[in-house]
Design an enzyme around this catalytic site. Structure first.
Site, PDB file in Angstrom:
ATOM      1  N   HIS A   1      19.439  35.933  19.890  1.00  0.00           N
ATOM      2  CA  HIS A   1      19.226  35.814  18.523  1.00  0.00           C
ATOM      3  C   HIS A   1      20.373  36.000  17.747  1.00  0.00           C
ATOM      4  O   HIS A   1      21.180  36.611  17.968  1.00  0.00           O
ATOM      5  CB  HIS A   1      18.056  37.171  18.149  1.00  0.00           C
ATOM      6  CG  HIS A   1      17.409  36.778  16.890  1.00  0.00           C
ATOM      7  ND1 HIS A   1      18.010  37.193  15.634  1.00  0.00           N
ATOM      8  CD2 HIS A   1      16.340  36.272  16.622  1.00  0.00           C
ATOM      9  CE1 HIS A   1      17.177  36.761  14.867  1.00  0.00           C
ATOM     10  NE2 HIS A   1      16.214  36.310  15.175  1.00  0.00           N
TER      11      HIS A   1
ATOM     12  N   ASP B   1       9.769  34.900  20.463  1.00  0.00           N
ATOM     13  CA  ASP B   1       9.373  33.593  21.088  1.00  0.00           C
ATOM     14  C   ASP B   1       9.026  33.837  22.534  1.00  0.00           C
ATOM     15  O   ASP B   1       8.256  32.820  23.148  1.00  0.00           O
ATOM     16  CB  ASP B   1       9.928  32.320  20.739  1.00  0.00           C
ATOM     17  CG  ASP B   1       9.875  32.243  19.220  1.00  0.00           C
ATOM     18  OD1 ASP B   1       8.998  32.492  18.820  1.00  0.00           O
ATOM     19  OD2 ASP B   1      10.973  31.518  18.887  1.00  0.00           O
TER      20      ASP B   1
HETATM   21  N1  ACO Z   1      20.788  30.996  26.951  1.00  0.00           N
HETATM   22  C1  ACO Z   1      22.148  30.805  27.600  1.00  0.00           C
HETATM   23  N2  ACO Z   1      23.223  31.155  26.838  1.00  0.00           N
HETATM   24  C2  ACO Z   1      22.991  31.459  25.327  1.00  0.00           C
HETATM   25  C3  ACO Z   1      21.633  31.667  24.869  1.00  0.00           C
HETATM   26  C4  ACO Z   1      20.506  31.193  25.646  1.00  0.00           C
HETATM   27  N3  ACO Z   1      19.272  31.510  25.262  1.00  0.00           N
HETATM   28  N4  ACO Z   1      21.774  31.946  23.546  1.00  0.00           N
HETATM   29  C5  ACO Z   1      23.159  32.160  23.401  1.00  0.00           C
HETATM   30  N5  ACO Z   1      23.887  31.746  24.456  1.00  0.00           N
HETATM   31  C6  ACO Z   1      25.382  31.882  24.751  1.00  0.00           C
HETATM   32  C7  ACO Z   1      26.075  30.666  24.037  1.00  0.00           C
HETATM   33  O1  ACO Z   1      26.446  29.777  25.017  1.00  0.00           O
HETATM   34  C8  ACO Z   1      27.372  31.460  23.508  1.00  0.00           C
HETATM   35  O2  ACO Z   1      28.141  31.519  24.771  1.00  0.00           O
HETATM   36  P1  ACO Z   1      29.495  31.465  24.551  1.00  0.00           P
HETATM   37  O3  ACO Z   1      30.294  32.592  23.464  1.00  0.00           O
HETATM   38  O4  ACO Z   1      30.288  31.723  25.792  1.00  0.00           O
HETATM   39  O5  ACO Z   1      29.984  30.100  24.037  1.00  0.00           O
HETATM   40  C9  ACO Z   1      26.867  32.760  23.027  1.00  0.00           C
HETATM   41  O6  ACO Z   1      25.608  33.136  23.875  1.00  0.00           O
HETATM   42  C10 ACO Z   1      26.736  32.980  21.750  1.00  0.00           C
HETATM   43  O7  ACO Z   1      25.459  31.974  21.464  1.00  0.00           O
HETATM   44  P2  ACO Z   1      25.261  31.284  19.882  1.00  0.00           P
HETATM   45  O8  ACO Z   1      24.755  29.731  20.327  1.00  0.00           O
HETATM   46  O9  ACO Z   1      26.900  31.101  19.141  1.00  0.00           O
HETATM   47  O10 ACO Z   1      24.512  32.294  18.896  1.00  0.00           O
HETATM   48  P3  ACO Z   1      23.822  31.838  17.767  1.00  0.00           P
HETATM   49  O11 ACO Z   1      23.596  33.036  17.099  1.00  0.00           O
HETATM   50  O12 ACO Z   1      24.553  30.590  16.830  1.00  0.00           O
HETATM   51  O13 ACO Z   1      22.613  31.185  18.258  1.00  0.00           O
HETATM   52  C11 ACO Z   1      20.105  31.049  19.061  1.00  0.00           C
HETATM   53  C12 ACO Z   1      21.217  31.911  18.344  1.00  0.00           C
HETATM   54  C13 ACO Z   1      20.085  29.776  18.357  1.00  0.00           C
HETATM   55  C14 ACO Z   1      19.089  31.862  18.850  1.00  0.00           C
HETATM   56  C15 ACO Z   1      20.559  30.931  20.497  1.00  0.00           C
HETATM   57  O14 ACO Z   1      20.631  32.369  21.039  1.00  0.00           O
HETATM   58  C16 ACO Z   1      19.656  29.962  21.423  1.00  0.00           C
HETATM   59  O15 ACO Z   1      19.766  29.026  21.415  1.00  0.00           O
HETATM   60  N6  ACO Z   1      18.506  30.767  21.986  1.00  0.00           N
HETATM   61  C17 ACO Z   1      17.630  30.070  22.474  1.00  0.00           C
HETATM   62  C18 ACO Z   1      16.578  29.241  21.807  1.00  0.00           C
HETATM   63  C19 ACO Z   1      15.879  30.176  20.963  1.00  0.00           C
HETATM   64  O16 ACO Z   1      15.179  31.280  21.606  1.00  0.00           O
HETATM   65  N7  ACO Z   1      15.373  30.263  19.783  1.00  0.00           N
HETATM   66  C20 ACO Z   1      14.426  31.328  18.996  1.00  0.00           C
HETATM   67  C21 ACO Z   1      15.348  31.975  18.347  1.00  0.00           C
HETATM   68  S1  ACO Z   1      14.227  33.280  17.405  1.00  0.00           S
HETATM   69  C22 ACO Z   1      13.571  32.461  15.910  1.00  0.00           C
HETATM   70  O17 ACO Z   1      14.131  31.655  15.519  1.00  0.00           O
HETATM   71  C23 ACO Z   1      12.265  32.672  15.716  1.00  0.00           C
END
Ligand code: ACO
Length: 426
Positions: free
Chosen positions: A303, A360
């Site tokens: 998140h 979710d």
């Molecule tokens: N699985 C694996 N790796 C992940 C995940 C995941 N679900 N989420 C983040 N990471 C990793 C990224 O690859 C990144 O790694 P790095 O630092 O080595 O490059 C690090 O964790 C940070 O991730 P970001 O994408 O930069 O974080 P951001 O805050 O931009 O994204 C998000 C948040 C979009 C929710 C992300 O965690 C994600 O894609 N999760 C999966 C989709 C999801 O469940 N979305 C629902 C969110 S809740 C809502 O909107 C209601």
């Protein structure tokens, strides 16, 4: 609000930037005069550090897993309140007393009838159409039928009306679209029914078990607002141009649809089904999620704001166990989800990046238990988020600080060059 100030030293000049403090102690640099006084803008990909507005609706502390609507903890609201009561709280700022709740319910009931043209529109979409696309389209189409609500200067009673109308109509649209996609006749709203009970009655033709309606109330309460997320910011941005409320909310629905946002609940179930079809082992999927050359992510994990735990996920996990037990459902996907969570939370990759299950991760399993089809999960999220969007839209319109949203950019393209005739191009 000004507690202190920060100094920016640049190009031989010193610029004082006020530091603002919110009611929960959150500090922010006020850069409203930055460009005017220094010529600089700020660059903040994904708005990771940017507050786009002040708001008195929802407080979220991602480090400590706190979520409150108008000061009330989400845990208490989920346990003791109803979705309609929470909607009133978000929109009007206080829990309703008996009279106000009666007034709000009557308002909702005033607007339960859907125009035949809008029903026909829903029935004209292909049965395979994604319900989020249908919902956004029909919401947008409302502007064609309600010109009285298109004026940017709505009177307070018109604002009350359009909020109640949108809540009553989106519930109809979601249920009608489901019925139409199944080739079934549409079931109209029944004023005497409670909101969530009635929604399920409109979907399936009879009133649900009260425990099932209670579970839906909890889910919608948990989704009802989440301050300035992607879809809510979209609602505010579109609304800031003084486009009508239908355009703003329809845009919010479209923003919510993406799998990184509300679309994750559908993606989680599809991922769990993929793991199940593959034999149920988690390791391969955890390795895929960690592999930087693989686009796969653990859906329902991570998140932008919560870096400890998502309080909504905690409540949903308990609600999920309770409703499955009540309905005597044994869903192997729940076991896979729990196992995957346990495995991921032990893994340094997820620990170091503070990646926890979000709202979710378990919500889809409850929706599945309630017989809601997978492609409708994000519509359920939209139904829940609607009062939050409407409250934020209302707050934005009432704030004297509101300006049209218009970010700057750092241009990185070609500098000026002359037009090249076709025969001289390589
Ligand atoms: N699985 C694996 N790796 C992940 C995940 C995941 N679900 N989420 C983040 N990471 C990793 C990224 O690859 C990144 O790694 P790095 O630092 O080595 O490059 C690090 O964790 C940070 O991730 P970001 O994408 O930069 O974080 P951001 O805050 O931009 O994204 C998000 C948040 C979009 C929710 C992300 O965690 C994600 O894609 N999760 C999966 C989709 C999801 O469940 N979305 C629902 C969110 S809740 C809502 O909107 C209601």
């Amino acid at each position: 609000m000004t507690k202190n100030k920060a100094e920016l030293h640049y190009d031989g000049k010193t610029l004082e930037l006020p530091v603002l403090e919110g009611t929960e102690g959150e500090l922010a640099l006020d850069i409203n005069k930055l460009r005017q006084e220094s010529g600089l803008v700020t660059l903040d990909h994904g708005f990771m550090n940017t507050a786009s507005c002040t708001s008195a609706i929802t407080f979220l502390d991602g480090e400590n897993g706190i979520l409150r609507y108008r000061g009330y903890p989400i845990e208490e609201l989920a346990e003791k309140s109803t979705f309609v009561e929470v909607a009133y709280l978000l929109v009007y700022g206080e829990l309703p007393n008996v009279e106000r709740l009666k007034w709000f319910k009557e308002k909702l009931n005033t607007f339960t009838a859907t125009k035949p043209e809008l029903k026909q529109l829903i029935q004209h979409f292909p049965k395979s159409a994604h319900p989020m696309g249908v919902l956004a389209s029909v919401l947008s189409a409302m502007s064609a039928y309600y010109p009285e609500y298109l004026d940017p200067e709505l009177k307070p009673d018109q604002v009350d009306n359009v909020i109640a109308q949108t809540m009553a109509q989106v519930k109809n649209f979601a249920a009608y679209n489901y019925r139409a996609s199944q080739g079934q006749s549409l079931i109209d709203a029944k004023a005497s029914n409670e909101y969530c009970t009635d929604f399920l009655a409109q979907m399936y033709g009879s009133n649900p078990d009260p425990e099932v309606a209670k579970a839906l109330n909890i889910l919608l309460i948990l989704h009802a607002d989440h301050e300035q997320n992607c879809s809510t910011s979209t609602v505010r941005l579109v609304g800031s141009s003084q486009a009508n409320v239908y355009a703003a909310i329809s845009s919010g629905v479209n923003a919510l649809w993406g799998p990184l946002h509300g679309g994750a609940n559908q993606a989680v179930i599809e991922m769990l089904q993929e793991i199940q079809a593959d034999g149920g082992g988690y390791k391969k999927f955890i390795l895929k999620a960690k592999d930087k050359n693989d686009n796969f992510r653990l859906m329902g994990f991570g998140h932008r704001v919560y870096k400890n735990f998502d309080p909504r996920a905690k409540i949903i996990k308990q609600a999920c166990d309770a409703i499955l037990t009540k309905l005597k459902i044994q869903d192997p996907l729940l076991d896979i989800a729990k196992g995957l969570e346990e495995e991921a939370l032990k893994d340094p990759y997820f620990v170091e990046r503070k990646l926890y299950p979000n709202v979710d991760f378990y919500s889809g399993i409850i929706y599945k238990a309630l017989n809601i089809p997978t492609n409708m999960f994000t519509v359920m999220f939209a139904l829940g988020r609607l009062p939050g969007w409407l409250a934020q839209w209302k707050e934005m319109n009432e704030s004297p600080a509101t300006k049209i949203g218009r970010p700057r950019q750092i241009y990185t393209g070609s500098t000026v060059r002359s037009y090249v005739p076709m025969d001289k191009r390589s």
